[in-house]
Design a protein around this motif. Structure first.
Motif, PDB file in Angstrom:
ATOM      1  N   PRO A  88      -5.237   3.995   0.824  1.00 30.06           N
ATOM      2  CA  PRO A  88      -4.249   3.152   1.500  1.00 30.06           C
ATOM      3  C   PRO A  88      -3.495   2.289   0.499  1.00 30.06           C
ATOM      4  O   PRO A  88      -4.063   1.748  -0.443  1.00 30.06           O
ATOM      5  CB  PRO A  88      -5.095   2.296   2.443  1.00 30.06           C
ATOM      6  CG  PRO A  88      -6.426   2.217   1.773  1.00 30.06           C
ATOM      7  CD  PRO A  88      -6.599   3.550   1.098  1.00 30.06           C
ATOM      8  N   GLY A  89      -2.200   2.177   0.697  1.00 30.86           N
ATOM      9  CA  GLY A  89      -1.389   1.302  -0.141  1.00 30.86           C
ATOM     10  C   GLY A  89      -0.920   1.905  -1.448  1.00 30.86           C
ATOM     11  O   GLY A  89      -0.187   1.264  -2.189  1.00 30.86           O
ATOM     12  N   TYR A  90      -1.322   3.125  -1.759  1.00 32.41           N
ATOM     13  CA  TYR A  90      -0.882   3.791  -2.986  1.00 32.41           C
ATOM     14  C   TYR A  90       0.258   4.745  -2.644  1.00 32.41           C
ATOM     15  O   TYR A  90       0.078   5.695  -1.882  1.00 32.41           O
ATOM     16  CB  TYR A  90      -2.034   4.575  -3.637  1.00 32.41           C
ATOM     17  CG  TYR A  90      -3.089   3.685  -4.222  1.00 32.41           C
ATOM     18  CD1 TYR A  90      -3.005   3.257  -5.544  1.00 32.41           C
ATOM     19  CD2 TYR A  90      -4.162   3.257  -3.464  1.00 32.41           C
ATOM     20  CE1 TYR A  90      -3.977   2.429  -6.095  1.00 32.41           C
ATOM     21  CE2 TYR A  90      -5.139   2.424  -4.004  1.00 32.41           C
ATOM     22  CZ  TYR A  90      -5.029   2.014  -5.306  1.00 32.41           C
ATOM     23  OH  TYR A  90      -5.989   1.185  -5.845  1.00 32.41           O
ATOM     24  N   ALA A  91       1.438   4.483  -3.186  1.00 31.84           N
ATOM     25  CA  ALA A  91       2.590   5.356  -2.954  1.00 31.84           C
ATOM     26  C   ALA A  91       2.358   6.686  -3.664  1.00 31.84           C
ATOM     27  O   ALA A  91       1.764   6.727  -4.742  1.00 31.84           O
ATOM     28  CB  ALA A  91       3.863   4.697  -3.475  1.00 31.84           C
ATOM     29  N   ARG A 143      -1.117   0.796  -8.660  1.00 32.00           N
ATOM     30  CA  ARG A 143      -0.105   0.056  -7.923  1.00 32.00           C
ATOM     31  C   ARG A 143      -0.045  -1.361  -8.479  1.00 32.00           C
ATOM     32  O   ARG A 143      -1.000  -1.859  -9.066  1.00 32.00           O
ATOM     33  CB  ARG A 143      -0.344   0.063  -6.433  1.00 32.00           C
ATOM     34  CG  ARG A 143      -1.565  -0.680  -5.985  1.00 32.00           C
ATOM     35  CD  ARG A 143      -1.672  -0.607  -4.489  1.00 32.00           C
ATOM     36  NE  ARG A 143      -2.913  -1.242  -4.065  1.00 32.00           N
ATOM     37  CZ  ARG A 143      -3.296  -1.348  -2.830  1.00 32.00           C
ATOM     38  NH1 ARG A 143      -2.557  -0.843  -1.875  1.00 32.00           N
ATOM     39  NH2 ARG A 143      -4.415  -1.933  -2.518  1.00 32.00           N
ATOM     40  N   VAL A 172      -0.012  -5.278  -8.283  1.00 34.72           N
ATOM     41  CA  VAL A 172      -0.586  -6.313  -7.442  1.00 34.72           C
ATOM     42  C   VAL A 172      -0.250  -7.662  -8.075  1.00 34.72           C
ATOM     43  O   VAL A 172      -0.366  -7.832  -9.291  1.00 34.72           O
ATOM     44  CB  VAL A 172      -2.126  -6.154  -7.344  1.00 34.72           C
ATOM     45  CG1 VAL A 172      -2.739  -7.281  -6.554  1.00 34.72           C
ATOM     46  CG2 VAL A 172      -2.479  -4.812  -6.725  1.00 34.72           C
ATOM     47  N   ILE A 210      -7.993  -2.204  -5.344  1.00 40.68           N
ATOM     48  CA  ILE A 210      -6.643  -2.529  -4.898  1.00 40.68           C
ATOM     49  C   ILE A 210      -5.595  -2.298  -5.980  1.00 40.68           C
ATOM     50  O   ILE A 210      -4.410  -2.247  -5.678  1.00 40.68           O
ATOM     51  CB  ILE A 210      -6.548  -3.976  -4.375  1.00 40.68           C
ATOM     52  CG1 ILE A 210      -6.919  -4.981  -5.464  1.00 40.68           C
ATOM     53  CG2 ILE A 210      -7.402  -4.159  -3.143  1.00 40.68           C
ATOM     54  CD1 ILE A 210      -6.591  -6.412  -5.104  1.00 40.68           C
ATOM     55  N   LYS A 211      -5.992  -2.156  -7.261  1.00 36.78           N
ATOM     56  CA  LYS A 211      -5.028  -1.962  -8.348  1.00 36.78           C
ATOM     57  C   LYS A 211      -4.941  -0.517  -8.822  1.00 36.78           C
ATOM     58  O   LYS A 211      -3.861   0.001  -9.020  1.00 36.78           O
ATOM     59  CB  LYS A 211      -5.411  -2.817  -9.558  1.00 36.78           C
ATOM     60  CG  LYS A 211      -5.301  -4.287  -9.353  1.00 36.78           C
ATOM     61  CD  LYS A 211      -5.620  -4.963 -10.667  1.00 36.78           C
ATOM     62  CE  LYS A 211      -6.014  -6.395 -10.496  1.00 36.78           C
ATOM     63  NZ  LYS A 211      -6.376  -7.012 -11.761  1.00 36.78           N
ATOM     64  N   ASP A 219      -0.478   9.056   6.163  1.00 37.69           N
ATOM     65  CA  ASP A 219      -1.124   7.848   6.687  1.00 37.69           C
ATOM     66  C   ASP A 219      -2.159   7.253   5.738  1.00 37.69           C
ATOM     67  O   ASP A 219      -3.256   6.875   6.155  1.00 37.69           O
ATOM     68  CB  ASP A 219      -1.775   8.139   8.046  1.00 37.69           C
ATOM     69  CG  ASP A 219      -0.774   8.600   9.086  1.00 37.69           C
ATOM     70  OD1 ASP A 219       0.381   8.101   9.051  1.00 37.69           O
ATOM     71  OD2 ASP A 219      -1.124   9.451   9.916  1.00 37.69           O
ATOM     72  N   GLY A 220      -1.822   7.179   4.454  1.00 35.99           N
ATOM     73  CA  GLY A 220      -2.727   6.576   3.485  1.00 35.99           C
ATOM     74  C   GLY A 220      -3.842   7.488   3.004  1.00 35.99           C
ATOM     75  O   GLY A 220      -4.729   7.060   2.270  1.00 35.99           O
TER      76      GLY A 220
END
Length: 140
Positions: free
Chosen positions: A54-57, A76, A78, A93-94, A117-118
């Motif tokens: 999730p959150g990674y393009a 990504r 942050v 998260i990074k 969807d992630g």
């Protein structure tokens, strides 16, 4: 099947999480710091790897194969000054990285990937050797 290599430098089977690096302690699974959870489906003609990202393009996710190992990584940006104060963190998260040994079972030239969807879905077509049906052996 696949051997799962993680950024902590160890190898784990894709089965129970009883790795030599103590990822299973006190009844709680401890995921290596830069790993994302994955599922691997074994279909008749291919394997499908589902990477929870999730959150990674998709532009920031990199896939490559070298020496029969699939490398999966993502990064990504942050805001370092507004990092969450996690009481529990189960995925990074990074950045993340995963490595899967393909064990000579995959047609490397035909690997494809998509993101929905992630979830990153990597299709690994089986080579002819891996597609051979199992053979029943009669018991006399």
């Amino acid at each position: 099947m696949f051997r799962n290599y993680n950024s902590a430098g160890g190898a784990q089977g894709c089965g129970p999480a009883f790795g030599k690096h103590g990822h299973f302690r006190g009844g709680h699974f401890r995921r290596p710091k830069y790993n994302l959870p994955i599922n691997i489906a074994d279909n008749e003609t291919n394997f499908e790897v589902y990477v929870y990202a999730p959150g990674y393009a998709k532009e920031n996710i990199k896939l490559s194969v070298q020496d029969d190992i699939l490398y999966i990584s993502g990064t990504r940006t942050v805001d370092e000054e507004n990092l969450p104060n996690f009481s529990k963190q189960e995925y990074p998260i990074k950045s993340f990285e995963r490595m899967l040994n393909l064990n000579g079972q995959v047609d490397v030239a035909a690997i494809s990937a998509k993101q929905e969807d992630g979830v990153l879905i990597i299709t690994l077509p089986k080579n002819a050797e891996a597609q051979k049906p199992s053979q029943e052996i009669p018991v006399n």
